[in-house]
Structures are given as structure tokens and as C-alpha cells.
Design an enzyme around this catalytic site. Structure first.
Site, PDB file in Angstrom:
ATOM      1  CG  HIS A  79      13.383   2.478   2.523  1.00  0.00           C
ATOM      2  ND1 HIS A  79      13.908   1.676   3.490  1.00  0.00           N
ATOM      3  CD2 HIS A  79      13.003   1.647   1.522  1.00  0.00           C
ATOM      4  CE1 HIS A  79      13.844   0.402   3.115  1.00  0.00           C
ATOM      5  NE2 HIS A  79      13.305   0.363   1.897  1.00  0.00           N
ATOM      6  CG  HIS A 106      18.050   1.300   1.681  1.00  0.00           C
ATOM      7  ND1 HIS A 106      16.924   1.883   1.155  1.00  0.00           N
ATOM      8  CD2 HIS A 106      18.120   0.064   1.146  1.00  0.00           C
ATOM      9  CE1 HIS A 106      16.349   1.038   0.317  1.00  0.00           C
ATOM     10  NE2 HIS A 106      17.047  -0.071   0.299  1.00  0.00           N
ATOM     11  CB  CYS A 157      10.415 -14.920  -7.888  1.00  0.00           C
ATOM     12  SG  CYS A 157       9.863 -13.340  -7.221  1.00  0.00           S
ATOM     13  CB  CYS A 182      13.549 -13.236  -5.529  1.00  0.00           C
ATOM     14  SG  CYS A 182      12.229 -13.166  -4.336  1.00  0.00           S
ATOM     15  CB  CYS A 196       7.676 -15.583  -4.752  1.00  0.00           C
ATOM     16  SG  CYS A 196       8.827 -14.582  -3.812  1.00  0.00           S
ATOM     17  CG  HIS A 254       8.461 -10.406  -4.426  1.00  0.00           C
ATOM     18  ND1 HIS A 254       9.663 -11.053  -4.288  1.00  0.00           N
ATOM     19  CD2 HIS A 254       8.738  -9.079  -4.500  1.00  0.00           C
ATOM     20  CE1 HIS A 254      10.633 -10.159  -4.281  1.00  0.00           C
ATOM     21  NE2 HIS A 254      10.106  -8.961  -4.408  1.00  0.00           N
ATOM     22  CE  LYS A 293       9.041  -7.178   3.549  1.00  0.00           C
ATOM     23  NZ  LYS A 293       9.144  -8.192   2.528  1.00  0.00           N
ATOM     24  CE  LYS A 340       8.459   3.404  -4.867  1.00  0.00           C
ATOM     25  NZ  LYS A 340       8.716   3.635  -6.241  1.00  0.00           N
TER      26      LYS A 340
END
Ligand code: MSP
Length: 652
Positions: free
Chosen positions: A18, A21, A126, A129, A143, A146, A296, A299
Site C-alpha cells: 500500500h 510501502h 503479542c 508484533c 500492546c 495493536h 492510521k 483495511k
């Protein structure tokens, strides 16, 4: 020869590539091209990270074996990069034997040196991670990344004595100011190192829990923790320990990552290298996150930005320019198509595009397209040359420091400076006054500076840069460019060479139509507003209506060339103007311009015609459209394109 090695993170293959990246990889590509032009031998590595729990879970969810799954997703990354004109030299996958071998040899080396031990460990794990968290690191027991409650796992594992290298790492960071940059991330790591004892790192997973990983060379019942495996890609791809590439490029290693993976790169990796007897990398460069409307990307929210869709809508180079110009390296940035379109129109279409279009068209009008020989230089020329030197220096220094936005801002001083130089020197007046010597110098100064701009833009917009140079009659060869020399060298553009007639690399764009639901909501909101307020009024109480883009699109505006002109038999102020608007026959327009234009003024002139205006008779003569003009005081001026175009060309 100086050398330069740039890496991106190797991306997890649990999701498609996405915007995030694409950003990191585009930055790496740009930096790589920049160092090439600085005369260095460069190497650029990217790849995929294919082991660990996350991948196994994603494969299961997809009904595939881990191997099938990683093959599919890894190739999505591998195939996407050429589409984005990314020039990586290698693409490494952590499932390749060349990588597995190096991971095992480094593990064995560190184990033999006594820096790996076997111990019992209980910790908060986690899965997102793929790491254990200490109590201190959890936020409200969750975490921090997350926001899920980690699972408490107690098991026997292998540990890397990371704590042993805490003092060394702190010293190294303090002695090497560019080891972690920008400054804020260096400070973050230093405060982490100063806040207490660094823990040892759990670097294995029992096969009873996970088999998808690299087997520990000294214990068949364990696989390697995914981070210990993944970080090693940066040296395995160079053929560590004996490969030529390793010897050549490792001393110049520059890693590029986002802030999410700062700790593994700034703490795990240098201590691992130290323990393995490998020199530390040169520099870790950390950027912020792209957010969408300050949130953030995810999806589940459905706000993931697809790089290829952006490329298809706006063009790859405009998209690359936006990414590099809009994000201030190190800070978070908010992505929006509005911001992209804004920069594209203002900085590419207006500033850069106009500079090229205007200058190329003047070179044709005044010199038949040939680059003129410059005559003596004036103070104005010296001034713009100085602006150019400062702009190029700002670009080069900032780019070398990973400050891309500032570098481009610096270069635009020259782009804008040249547009002002055109207005100040007024080549059209020099032409009218037959001041040929001065005109030659002005056009040469413009074209030579445009060459410099185009060369500097190769790391940002490679294909547009090559096209701009081609328009200036130059075949681009990165090997022949020496960017530092560009500050002082003058006159590389050869007089007599022929330039292109127009440039048109960056047309203005409109924002795509909002999606149907959004539009309905907007319309409803708009209706509500006008009901409440009645009709909106302007300053003097007149109505200020706006039209929809579709309304504007209904207009068929075309450029036509005037072929015949006759006086209207029954009205002194009207002319019958017959125009070639690209149709089979001439179009007759009855125009009220007889007081301002004679037949001689008009024949051969290009005008703008509203071609789909309903035909009507004006004093018994048929009028098939309208010619656009501007009235200013007593004067009437017909609208005309700035350079001749084919009759029938659409105005948009
Ligand atoms: N596999 C590890 C990296 C191992 S490197 C030895 C990993 N992979 S990842 O697929 O999650 O990629 C994280 C990286 O992707 C970030 O560090 C950054 O380079 C890029 N980005 C992902 N999302 C991003 C944004 N929203 N914004 C900017 N870049 C981000 O972590």
C-alpha cells in the site's frame, strides 16, 4: 569512487503493498538515483520478510500452505516496483537458501562466542508484533501498537545477550551524530537506553509452537525469532562474509525505515552486528507515518491508499513528486487527493510546466526552435544564475541529508525565479524591438537553467526528467551527469540544437468526482443551506451562482482559425466571420466586433469559439456559435491561444 548502499525494510507478506510501502521504496529509489548523479557507485536492496506466526496465520486464513502463500504475496511486491519505476539492484526473500545459510552462520558465530544462552522465560507475547513485551512496555496491560491484550507465555528459549552491549551502543550513538536520524528518533533511542537496563532478546521459538522459520543451527527443536532472521537480510543479500558486494557496500550502509520499527533497527540490529563482529551500519534514517484524514490506514476502516490507483489517475511522476515533496521526512503526514491535486496544479502544471511551455514556444517563435548563442550577460542574468546556484546547492545538501521536501522547496526557488525572469526581461518586447543579442542571451539563460532543473529532478521524476531533457535536445545518461559540478558549470546546452515545440508534461488535473453517496450527502447539505439562507449574495447584492463541473463540461469550446471575413449587409457593427473549427465546412459566426477588428486583422488569427451554442439568425444571417472576447474599458480583445494549435483543438 564513493559508494552508497540503501535498503528498505523487507516487507511482511501478510498483506498487499500500500501507500506506506510505496513511500519508503520510492524514497529509497530517489536517494539511490541521487547518489548515482553525485558520482557514486550505488546499491539498492528491497525484499520480503516471509517467516513467523503472522504469515502462518495469513496463509491459513487464505487456505494456502505458507510456501504457496508467501510466493504469491512476495511476487505482488516484486512486480509492483517496476511499475513504479523503482530501480532496486536486488530483491531478497528470507525463504531463499542464500539468506538461510547466512542467518545460521551468524547464529552459530554468536553462540560460539558465548552471547547466546538457553533459559526459561515467561512474558507477554503479542502475536501482532511477534515479540514479548515487558510489564513496563504495556499500556493498561495492552500492546501499545495493536491495543490487544498479549498472551502470557512461559517456555524455554534461546536468548541473545543484548544487555551486554547497552553501554557500547549508547557510546556509538553519541559519537556518531548521523547514526540515527532525524534527531528526534536518536533522542528516543538514547532515552530508552538511559531509562534502565536493556533486556536480553529472546531469539527462538519452539517448533512445538511454530515451524515456519529458520532452524537454529545448534538445536533442531527451535526456529529463529523472525526479527533476528529478518534483519540479517541486509548483509546476506551482499554475500556476507566474503562477497565482493559486502566488502564494497557494507561500510556505506544506509537503512531506511518508518518509526514503527525503530527499536529493532536501532537496538537489536547494531548489537547483533557487534556480537557477530560486523561493523555497524553507517546510518539509520527514520520517517513518519502516512495517515489518511489523520487516521492510521487500515483495511477495516477501508481507507487504504492504493499506489497503483494513484499512479493511474495522476501519473507516476506526479505521484512520486507529491510523496517526496509533501512529507517532511521524520514527521507524520496526512494523505489526501485534494493535497495531491493542489500541488500538481500549482507546482508542476503552473510553475514547472509553464516555464517549459513558455520558453520552448518562444524559442520556436523567435529562433525557429534553435537554441540561440548567448550574447553578453547583464546584471539580471548574473542574479538568476546566483539564484540557480543557491537553489541547486539547497537541493543537493538537503537531499544528501534525507530532507527531500526542503530540497525540492529549494529547487523551486529557481523554477519560480525563472518565471519571474521571463516577466522581467519580456522577451516579446525584445523581439519587437529587434534587440536580438539580448533576446539570444535571455532565451539561452532560460534553457540552460531548465536543463539544470531537469537533471536535478531525475531522482524525483525519472521519466519526466528524461523527457524534459529530450525536449531540450539532450539524450540523458546518468553516468555522464555530475551533480556537484552543475553548481559552477555553465553552457552545456549546445547552441544550434533544436528544442521541442511544446512540453505539456504536467497538464492541470481536476479532482475526480466524489463517490455517489458522498455527493448525495453534499447535495443534501447544500440544499439545506440554501433553504435556510435563501440565495447567496455577492458584495453588491448580485447573485453568485456556481455551476457543477458537468455543466462546464457541456460547453464545446474550440480553437478555430479565421479564414474569411465579410461585413454584415444590414448592420455596421457586425461581421460575418467564417472560421475553420476542424469541421468539414467553415463555421459562420456573426460577431459584434466591427468597431475593433478589420478583415485584415482577423484573417489567419486563432480564436476561441463556443461551438455548441444553438445556431440562430442575427439580422437574417446564420450564426453558428460565439467568439470569445474580453472587454477592458473601450478595448475589445479576442481570446487566442499563446501558441498556434490545430484548428478544432478543444479548450478545457
Ligand atoms: N517485516 C518487517 C520489517 C523487517 S526489516 C528487517 C516489517 N514489515 S512491514 O510490512 O510491516 O513494513 C513496515 C514498513 O512499511 C514501515 O517501516 C514503513 O517503511 C512502511 N510503512 C507501512 N505503513 C506505513 C505508513 N502508513 N506510512 C509510512 N510508511 C509505512 O515491519
Amino acid at each position: 569512487m564513493e559508494r552508497f548502499y540503501i535498503t528498505t525494510p523487507i516487507y511482511y507478506v501478510n498483506a498487499k503493498p500500500h501507500l506506506g510501502h510505496a513511500y519508503t521504496t520510492t524514497v529509497a529509489d530517489s536517494v539511490n538515483r541521487f547518489h548515482k548523479l553525485m558520482g557514486e557507485e550505488t546499491y539498492f536492496l528491497t525484499g520480503t520478510d516471509e517467516h513467523g506466526d503472522k504469515i502462518v496465520q495469513a496463509a491459513e486464513a487464505n487456505g494456502q500452505s505458507p510456501q504457496e502463500y508467501v510466493d504469491t504475496i512476495s511476487s505482488l511486491f516484486r512486480n509492483m516496483w517496476p511499475e513504479m519505476n523503482i530501480s532496486n539492484n536486488d530483491f531478497i526473500r528470507t525463504t531463499e537458501p542464500r539468506h538461510v545459510e547466512v542467518v545460521q552462520s551468524i547464529l552459530q558465530k554468536v553462540y560460539d562466542a558465548g552471547d547466546i544462552y538457553f533459559g526459561e522465560y515467561g512474558g507477554h507475547y503479542c502475536f501482532g508484533c511477534e515479540r514479548f513485551y515487558t510489564e513496563k512496555e504495556l499500556v493498561d496491560g495492552k500492546c501499545p501498537d495493536h491495543l490487544t491484550t498479549p498472551e502470557y507465555i512461559a517456555e524455554k528459549n534461546y536468548f541473545f545477550k543484548m544487555s551486554k552491549y547497552q553501554g557500547w551502543l549508547k557510546d556509538h550513538i553519541l559519537k556518531n551524530p548521523d547514526f540515527i536520524r532525524p534527531e528526534r528518533y536518536k533522542n528516543e533511542v538514547l532515552s530508552l537506553l538511559e531509562s534502565g537496563e536493556l533486556e536480553d532478546l529472546c531469539i527462538s521459538r519452539p517448533k512445538s509452537r511454530l515451524t515456519w522459520g529458520i532452524e537454529m543451527p545448534f538445536d533442531k527443536d527451535y526456529v529463529t525469532y523472525v526479527w533476528f532472521d529478518a534483519l540479517i537480510n541486509y548483509v546476506s543479500a551482499l554475500g556476507y562474509p566474503d562477497g565482493d558486494k559486502f566488502k564494497k557496500f557494507w561500510p556505506k550502509a544506509n537503512h531506511l525505515v518508518a518509526k514503527d520499527i525503530l527499536k529493532p533497527h536501532a537496538v537489536f540490529w547494531p548489537t547483533m552486528l557487534k556480537a557477530a563482529g560486523i561493523d555497524p551500519y553507517q546510518s539509520l534514517n527514520v520517517h513518519g507515518y502516512w495517515l489518511v484524514k489523520d487516521t492510521k490506514m487500515s483495511k477495516s476502516i477501508g481507507n487504504v491508499v492504493e499506489p497503483l490507483a494513484m499512479k493511474d489517475t495522476y501519473g507516476l511522476d506526479a505521484f512520486r513528486y507529491f510523496l517526496l515533496r509533501d512529507m517532511s521526512f521524520g514527521q507524520d503526514s496526512s494523505f489526501s487527493e485534494e493535497a495531491l491535486v493542489g500541488r500538481l496544479n500549482a507546482e508542476l502544471a503552473n510553475d514547472l510546466g509553464n516555464l517549459f511551455n513558455r520558453t520552448l514556444s518562444m524559442t520556436h517563435k523567435y529562433f525557429g526552435g534553435e537554441i540561440p548563442r548567448p550574447d553578453v550577460e547583464d546584471i539580471e542574468d548574473a542574479e538568476i544564475k546566483k539564484i540557480g546556484q543557491d537553489a541547486m546547492q539547497a537541493f543537493q545538501e538537503n537531499y544528501a541529508d534525507f530532507k527531500f521536501s526542503r530540497g525540492l522547496e529549494g529547487l523551486w526557488e529557481l523554477v519560480r525565479g525563472l518565471n519571474k525572469y521571463i516577466d522581467a526581461t519580456a522577451p516579446w518586447t525584445l523581439f519587437k524591438e529587434e534587440n536580438t543579442g539580448r533576446l539570444q542571451t535571455v532565451i539561452y539563460v532560460l534553457l540552460e537553467n531548465m536543463r539544470k532543473i531537469a537533471v536535478h529532478l531525475w531522482p524525483v521524476m525519472p521519466s519526466s526528467s528524461e523527457k524534459m531533457l529530450e525536449q531540450l535536445g539532450i539524450q540523458f545518461d546518468p553516468e555522464k551527469v555530475n551533480l556537484p559540478k552543475e553548481l559552477d558549470v555553465w553552457g552545456l546546452l549546445e547552441s544550434g540544437a533544436v528544442v521541442a515545440k511544446t512540453s505539456n508534461l504536467f497538464p492541470r488535473v481536476d479532482l475526480p468526482e466524489p463517490k455517489a453517496e458522498a455527493k448525495d450527502a453534499d447535495n443534501a447539505a447544500q440544499k439545506g443551506k440554501s433553504k435556510k439562507n435563501g440565495k447567496q449574495s455577492g458584495k453588491n447584492g448580485e447573485e453568485v451562482g456556481t455551476i457543477e463541473f458537468e455543466d462546464f463540461q457541456k460547453l464545446d469550446l474550440r480553437v478555430g482559425t479565421v479564414k474569411e471575413v465579410e461585413k454584415h449587409p444590414d448592420a455596421d457593427r457586425l461581421l460575418l466571420v467564417r472560421v475553420d473549427t476542424g469541421d468539414a465546412e467553415l463555421r459562420q459566426v456573426v460577431a459584434g466586433i466591427a468597431d475593433h477588428y478589420s478583415s485584415d486583422d482577423l484573417i489567419g488569427k486563432q480564436v476561441v469559439v463556443v461551438a455548441n451554442l444553438k445556431p440562430r439568425k442575427l439580422r437574417k444571417q446564420l450564426s453558428q456559435g460565439m467568439i470569445l472576447a474580453v472587454k477592458s474599458g473601450d478595448q475589445l480583445q479576442l481570446l487566442t491561444p499563446s501558441a498556434e494549435v490545430a484548428p478544432g483543438s478543444k479548450v478545457s
